[in-house]
Design a protein around this motif. Sequence first.
Motif, PDB file in Angstrom:
ATOM      1  N   ASN A 192       0.856  -1.180   0.000  1.00 49.61           N
ATOM      2  CA  ASN A 192       0.000   0.000   0.000  1.00 49.61           C
ATOM      3  C   ASN A 192       0.895   1.234   0.000  1.00 49.61           C
ATOM      4  N   HIS A 193       0.815   2.026  -1.070  1.00 50.35           N
ATOM      5  CA  HIS A 193       1.665   3.226  -1.152  1.00 50.35           C
ATOM      6  C   HIS A 193       0.805   4.488  -1.257  1.00 50.35           C
ATOM      7  N   GLY A 194      -0.396   4.422  -0.696  1.00 50.06           N
ATOM      8  CA  GLY A 194      -1.307   5.553  -0.809  1.00 50.06           C
ATOM      9  C   GLY A 194      -1.108   6.637   0.219  1.00 50.06           C
ATOM     10  N   GLY A 195      -0.339   6.385   1.272  1.00 50.43           N
ATOM     11  CA  GLY A 195      -0.155   7.379   2.315  1.00 50.43           C
ATOM     12  C   GLY A 195       1.222   8.018   2.280  1.00 50.43           C
ATOM     13  N   GLU A 196       1.672   8.503   3.433  1.00 51.91           N
ATOM     14  CA  GLU A 196       2.981   9.139   3.508  1.00 51.91           C
ATOM     15  C   GLU A 196       4.107   8.124   3.481  1.00 51.91           C
ATOM     16  N   LYS A 197       3.782   6.867   3.760  1.00 52.79           N
ATOM     17  CA  LYS A 197       4.776   5.802   3.707  1.00 52.79           C
ATOM     18  C   LYS A 197       4.193   4.594   2.983  1.00 52.79           C
ATOM     19  N   VAL A 198       5.097   3.770   2.497  1.00 53.34           N
ATOM     20  CA  VAL A 198       4.682   2.522   1.872  1.00 53.34           C
ATOM     21  C   VAL A 198       4.555   1.459   2.955  1.00 53.34           C
ATOM     22  N   ILE A 199       3.459   0.726   2.937  1.00 54.82           N
ATOM     23  CA  ILE A 199       3.244  -0.367   3.889  1.00 54.82           C
ATOM     24  C   ILE A 199       3.337  -1.678   3.120  1.00 54.82           C
ATOM     25  N   VAL A 200       4.249  -2.535   3.557  1.00 55.37           N
ATOM     26  CA  VAL A 200       4.459  -3.825   2.903  1.00 55.37           C
ATOM     27  C   VAL A 200       4.089  -4.930   3.881  1.00 55.37           C
ATOM     28  N   GLY A 201       3.111  -5.763   3.495  1.00 55.67           N
ATOM     29  CA  GLY A 201       2.684  -6.863   4.336  1.00 55.67           C
ATOM     30  C   GLY A 201       3.107  -8.201   3.765  1.00 55.67           C
ATOM     31  N   CYS A 202       3.446  -9.138   4.631  1.00 50.58           N
ATOM     32  CA  CYS A 202       3.910 -10.462   4.206  1.00 50.58           C
ATOM     33  C   CYS A 202       2.930 -11.543   4.635  1.00 50.58           C
ATOM     34  N   GLU A 203       3.041 -12.703   4.002  1.00 48.84           N
ATOM     35  CA  GLU A 203       2.125 -13.803   4.288  1.00 48.84           C
ATOM     36  C   GLU A 203       2.222 -14.272   5.729  1.00 48.84           C
ATOM     37  N   ASP A 204       3.373 -14.081   6.375  1.00 50.79           N
ATOM     38  CA  ASP A 204       3.527 -14.538   7.757  1.00 50.79           C
ATOM     39  C   ASP A 204       2.941 -13.560   8.766  1.00 50.79           C
ATOM     40  N   GLY A 205       2.297 -12.500   8.276  1.00 46.56           N
ATOM     41  CA  GLY A 205       1.670 -11.517   9.160  1.00 46.56           C
ATOM     42  C   GLY A 205       2.542 -10.330   9.493  1.00 46.56           C
ATOM     43  N   SER A 206       3.804 -10.363   9.133  1.00 50.64           N
ATOM     44  CA  SER A 206       4.689  -9.231   9.416  1.00 50.64           C
ATOM     45  C   SER A 206       4.367  -8.061   8.495  1.00 50.64           C
ATOM     46  N   GLU A 207       4.684  -6.870   8.976  1.00 44.85           N
ATOM     47  CA  GLU A 207       4.377  -5.650   8.238  1.00 44.85           C
ATOM     48  C   GLU A 207       5.514  -4.656   8.415  1.00 44.85           C
ATOM     49  N   TYR A 208       5.864  -3.968   7.325  1.00 43.09           N
ATOM     50  CA  TYR A 208       6.989  -3.036   7.348  1.00 43.09           C
ATOM     51  C   TYR A 208       6.577  -1.738   6.666  1.00 43.09           C
ATOM     52  N   ARG A 209       7.184  -0.629   7.130  1.00 39.84           N
ATOM     53  CA  ARG A 209       6.872   0.692   6.583  1.00 39.84           C
ATOM     54  C   ARG A 209       8.159   1.400   6.197  1.00 39.84           C
ATOM     55  N   ALA A 210       8.103   2.126   5.079  1.00 39.80           N
ATOM     56  CA  ALA A 210       9.278   2.874   4.634  1.00 39.80           C
ATOM     57  C   ALA A 210       8.823   4.050   3.776  1.00 39.80           C
ATOM     58  N   LYS A 211       9.755   4.966   3.551  1.00 42.30           N
ATOM     59  CA  LYS A 211       9.431   6.139   2.743  1.00 42.30           C
ATOM     60  C   LYS A 211       9.281   5.786   1.265  1.00 42.30           C
ATOM     61  N   ARG A 212      10.055   4.794   0.835  1.00 38.52           N
ATOM     62  CA  ARG A 212      10.039   4.389  -0.566  1.00 38.52           C
ATOM     63  C   ARG A 212      10.203   2.869  -0.654  1.00 38.52           C
ATOM     64  N   THR A 213       9.781   2.290  -1.774  1.00 42.10           N
ATOM     65  CA  THR A 213       9.960   0.852  -1.994  1.00 42.10           C
ATOM     66  C   THR A 213      10.455   0.613  -3.411  1.00 42.10           C
ATOM     67  N   ILE A 214      11.428  -0.277  -3.535  1.00 41.93           N
ATOM     68  CA  ILE A 214      11.908  -0.728  -4.846  1.00 41.93           C
ATOM     69  C   ILE A 214      11.433  -2.159  -5.046  1.00 41.93           C
ATOM     70  N   ILE A 215      10.692  -2.388  -6.108  1.00 45.12           N
ATOM     71  CA  ILE A 215      10.159  -3.718  -6.407  1.00 45.12           C
ATOM     72  C   ILE A 215      10.985  -4.316  -7.547  1.00 45.12           C
ATOM     73  N   THR A 216      11.659  -5.425  -7.270  1.00 47.58           N
ATOM     74  CA  THR A 216      12.497  -6.055  -8.288  1.00 47.58           C
ATOM     75  C   THR A 216      11.956  -7.400  -8.738  1.00 47.58           C
ATOM     76  N   THR A 217      10.866  -7.840  -8.162  1.00 46.98           N
ATOM     77  CA  THR A 217      10.324  -9.155  -8.501  1.00 46.98           C
ATOM     78  C   THR A 217       9.766  -9.159  -9.924  1.00 46.98           C
ATOM     79  N   PRO A 218       9.813 -10.298 -10.614  1.00 46.27           N
ATOM     80  CA  PRO A 218       9.221 -10.374 -11.955  1.00 46.27           C
ATOM     81  C   PRO A 218       7.742 -10.013 -11.914  1.00 46.27           C
ATOM     82  N   PHE A 219       7.263  -9.385 -12.974  1.00 52.18           N
ATOM     83  CA  PHE A 219       5.848  -9.028 -13.027  1.00 52.18           C
ATOM     84  C   PHE A 219       4.966 -10.271 -13.031  1.00 52.18           C
TER      85      PHE A 219
END
Length: 469
Positions: free
Chosen positions: A260-287
Amino acid sequence: MQRRQIVKGLAASSLLLAAGGVSAPLWATSDTSLDVIIIGAGLAGLTSAEYLKNLGYKVLLLEARDRVGGRILSLNTQPNSPEAGALQIGQGYGMMRTFAQRLGLPLVPLGNYATQNIFVINGQRIQAADWPTHGSNHLPEADKHTLPSSLYFQALGKGPQYALPSDWASEKYAHLDIPLRQYFKQQNLSDEALRLIDSNLNALSLQGLSAADAFYRLSLARIGGRGAHRIEGGNSRFTQALASNLQGVINTKKVVSRINHGGEKVIVGCEDGSEYRAKRTIITTPFSTLKDVELTGGIRAFKHRAINEAVYTPVTQVHFAVKKQADVAALEATNLWTDNALGRVFSQMNNKGQLTYLTSWVNGKQAQALDNLSAKDAIATVSAALAKYCPALKGKVEVVHHQSWSSERFSKGAYIQFAPGQVQTLVPHMACIEGRLHFAGEHTEFMYSGMESAIVSGLRAAQEVTERL
């Protein structure tokens, strides 16, 4: 060319940073939260992370697998660590060669492969010298002397040449954004030539590949020159060395399920329930895998299409080692080029010229057919074909590895290809920034190929981030 100079500057900066020649910006340590989350610990993610970490930014790298490297995979349990993933470091891979030197990783020749080639066409084993007059050669008279393995490049070689690889998406070449099969038909290639080309095409199919993409790959090969290397001990040593500089930054077994990058920070959630926040995110995974991630916060229409419609080439391999008890002196060191489930078989020799290892490399529709089977049945199918067409090997080789990149959850294909119509519509949007999201990986950089493109894209995305933090 200006972009290439910028990237070269990035490489020089990276080397200086590793040597402690540049101090971190003061603002990088003033915030206790993460500056950047990077998704994917392949080449693009690792180079992005190292660059940003050396500048003093607070970085977290999330990797879904239990290892780093992405589609670089050396089989370290086998002698000489053969490659099941990214194979060669081309002569034009200046960035990767520079990194390898800095990391203290020697380059060695790609491998001692057999030079003799035998063809298996319509169930017949055919020597190259016999092909022009063989009964299984159904090519038109004008093409009968052309080996099946040469048909593709001979046909492409008669077509247009881009001044730069990046020209492929220009309006000037829009007429080439059609099925490669259609283009070849326009050049009067016979149906038999098309069938043979399709059997070992480095793409899904002639119908599913844009002709513009095919000429782009050819232009990259021309620029890269002849000759290739690999990292001594296997290419995985390269990504492992990069990862060793990122202690405390990399988290493996983190399967990202939502961004979710709709706010002031990007929120990244994982399948194990963990969640991380940062100012920016670089996505390198294949489309091909990013389409499974829930993206919220706004994505432009063409980027959304690119993520959901991207096509990745199926590649399936079966690796065989010669049994120690086999009389290797009596075995043929021969490469095979087939129109069946064996695909191409690459034979490697030791310094005495004795056969030691074979890899069945299957692309496109042939790979899809194998992937529709269980791994056990796919291995059995390839093994049976090898025994049939190389009877001298029967009972003297053993399967040591099966690799289906399409069936691998976190790749779903070996590398990106562009379908007809996608070069003009999607290529210009692959690397575009979306809000706080940046994109890297071989699918976003088009002045280079393979591993080099992944590295360049990682540095480019890192630079984009530093300009916005």
